[in-house]
Design an enzyme around this catalytic site. Structure first.
Site: not given
Ligand SMILES: [Zn+2]
Length: 436
Positions: A39, A88
């Site tokens: 991430d 995200s």
């Protein structure tokens, strides 16, 4: 709020899901998929790792494990009408379903309709499935593969969905490892008890993880997120140890598996502009990628893909025209600024810094740290972050996400399909096509 029952009826293999059909001569289908998402891990992070792993200031730099398997890059933008930089949830949804969507959406297209994820597809095909991460396991990126929600912050609902939503009567996720006890054991519902009642093993530390032999497993190692790798004690598993434990179980299914592994906190360190935390989490992710490659190395039925959902912080290797990024500084620090700040405030002893920072600080920096002990812990933490960025000459442009393309690394069957420049949504479209 979405109704899970309606949702599961809506989603089946008869539903339309987007596929990229390719001219690939290789017709063999993929049995096992291991998708790793760092991430926030843009190019500057994986390039930074190459500098970090290099033991000298000079000479030729050895390729990292990522360099060895580099195949291309992908776009990250979402279809949000307000923002052209993704979060995200939207990026996770694109990677999971083949649909770009709006920021905050989990497993929904731009019209807020639930869409099939590659994890669900795998389950329909009789495969086993796993989610592994270092955030709470119901956090955005992981949740985008296994839940459908208009709002990524509905953490309790998402945790409920992991248990309640079934694929042809079967539990959706066979192995879940990461953080999040506080969402699974709540006043209104104890999902841990329900999972155990449903014949899942439950583990809370590394020793239990290693000794447990249950094929279905829930492992929660922290109330919310795990400590960063550099701050973890020996009771908490690393991302690679969790990946290994998941693979040991998932490989027992003769029809194969889909495993998602997230290096969740590379992004969080990026948001904090904390280079110590960032390199700690990239190292953790590097080891997990090695574990996945090791698993796939002697097989001809497995694909391993590592990529990012976006980049974070605008991290730059060097700043202010110094031409001297200094990863040696970062390697000589053995805790994150958050942990150092806590320790200094608890002990009120500035010399404790020597337990964490193994090079001499300038007198004026020690003085400002001393003065910050009269303020909040957060002030000391911020001061440390700024100091470490100065000493290492690390640059940052934002506390948010950035819009550049991110790298794709791949190994195994059909790896070439992920090469060149593709859209993030293409990853799912290709997986729908090649999965057995
Ligand atoms: Zn983020």
């Amino acid at each position: 709020m979405l109704n899970s029952t309606v949702l599961l009826n809506d989603l089946s293999l008869d539903t339309y899901y987007p596929i990229i059909h390719t001219q690939n001569k290789e017709t063999k289908k993929v049995k096992n998929v291991i998708l790793l998402i760092g991430d926030g891990m843009g190019f500057s992070y994986t390039t930074g790792l190459r500098y970090f792993n290099h033991h000298s200031r000079k000479g030729f730099m050895n390729p990292t494990i990522f360099d060895e398997y580099f195949v291309g890059s992908q776009s990250t933008y979402s279809l949000d009408t307000d923002c052209n930089i993704t979060d995200s949830a939207a990026a996770g949804t694109a990677l999971a379903t083949g649909y770009k969507t709006y920021n905050g959406a989990l497993g929904l297209n731009i019209d807020k309709e639930p869409v099939l994820t590659v994890l669900e597809f795998a389950k329909y095909r009789g495969k086993s499935t796993g989610l592994v991460g270092t955030s709470q396991i119901n956090h955005a990126t992981l949740a985008a593969f296994a839940a459908h929600n208009e709002n990524r912050e509905q953490y309790n609902q998402i945790a409920d969905d992991y248990l309640d939503e079934r694929i042809e009567g079967k539990y959706k996720i066979d192995v879940m490892l990461g953080g999040g006890t506080s969402y699974f054991c709540r006043k209104d519902r104890n999902l841990i008890e329900e999972f155990v009642y449903s014949r899942y093993g439950y583990v809370t530390d590394l020793q239990e993880l290693i000794s447990n032999k249950n094929e279905k497993l829930l492992g929660l190692f922290a109330p919310v997120e795990l400590p960063k790798q550099i701050d973890r004690d020996s009771t908490i598993p690393s991302l690679s140890q969790m990946t290994k434990a998941a693979l040991q179980r998932l490989k027992q299914n003769s029809k194969g598996f889909f495993l998602l592994v997230e290096g969740s906190q590379i992004d969080w360190a990026g948001h904090d502009n904390d280079i110590v935390g960032a390199m700690s989490e990239v190292k953790d992710f590097e080891a997990a990628f090695k574990e996945a490659i090791e698993f796939a190395r002697h097989r001809e039925d497995t694909i391993v893909i590592a990529t990012a959902d976006h980049s974070t912080g605008g991290m730059s290797i060097d700043r202010n025209g110094n031409y001297k990024w200094n990863p040696g500084v970062i390697k000589a620090i053995t805790s994150t600024p958050a942990v150092i700040a806590e320790d200094l405030h608890r002990t009120k002893d500035i010399l404790k810094i020597r337990h964490h920072i193994h090079f001499p600080l300038y007198e004026e920096d020690l003085n400002s740290l001393q003065a910050s002990l009269e303020m909040e812990v957060e002030d000391t933490r911020q001061l440390l972050i700024n100091m470490i960025n100065d000493y290492s000459s690390t640059g940052w442009t934002t506390k948010g996400h950035t819009g550049e393309d991110v790298p794709i690394y791949a190994y195994g069957l059909h790896r070439s399909l992920f090469s060149g420049r593709i859209e993030n949504s293409d990853i799912a479209k290709i997986l729908f096509n090649i999965m057995d």
